[in-house]
Scaffold this active site. Sequence first.
Site, short mmCIF file in Angstrom:
data_model
loop_
_atom_site.label_atom_id
_atom_site.label_comp_id
_atom_site.label_asym_id
_atom_site.label_seq_id
_atom_site.Cartn_x
_atom_site.Cartn_y
_atom_site.Cartn_z
N ASP A 1 0.94 -1.14 0.05
CA ASP A 1 -0.04 0.07 0.01
C ASP A 1 0.91 1.25 0.01
O ASP A 1 1.89 1.17 0.77
CB ASP A 1 -0.89 0.05 1.20
CG ASP A 1 -2.19 -1.06 1.06
OD1 ASP A 1 -2.36 -1.38 0.02
OD2 ASP A 1 -2.51 -1.35 2.23
N ASP B 1 -6.84 -1.38 -4.94
CA ASP B 1 -7.99 -1.22 -4.15
C ASP B 1 -9.10 -0.18 -4.70
O ASP B 1 -10.05 -0.28 -4.63
CB ASP B 1 -7.52 -0.74 -2.65
CG ASP B 1 -6.60 -1.50 -1.88
OD1 ASP B 1 -6.50 -2.67 -2.23
OD2 ASP B 1 -5.82 -1.18 -1.02
#
Length: 172
Positions: free
Chosen positions: A124, A142
Amino acid sequence: MKQPFNSNRRWWLWWLLALGFVALDQILKQTTVATLPLHAGIGITPWFNWVHVLNPGAAFSFLADAGGWQRYVLGIIGLVVSATLLVALYRGLDSRSVTLSYVSIIGGAMGNVVDRVFRGAVVDYLDFYWKQWHWPAFNLADMLLVGGTMLLIYSTWSVSKTETERQNRTDG
């Protein structure tokens, strides 16, 4: 006369678009891994940091401390969902928006599956915040998953509403 839309006619194009989403996601993740040490971050704006964190769990680090089995379960779920949506695209969808939502979901799911298989966790790198409120870090995959799901919900509601209106016109 123009033929109605069917995803099957250009199935390969939709597959390439999903593959392009996976590639872009992986390029951004690899750039992050190569540029920033793990747990480091660079402030870009007063409300956004570029960071490098690993998420072994699902959304919002759900199951992050589950002991490792989640890597395989979440990877299998991502593969099954992607394969199911690819088959649906091949069989033919008559909605452009549903087709795009499926492609986005496939791209996002497979982007994170690649991380789970090769890194053991998802990279991330997008960190948004405002004053004390901090959103958990996330990535392009995402965004594709959430955006594709929202588009699918909207498309389903929109198609359902159109069908209801059409049915009301024929009944009345």
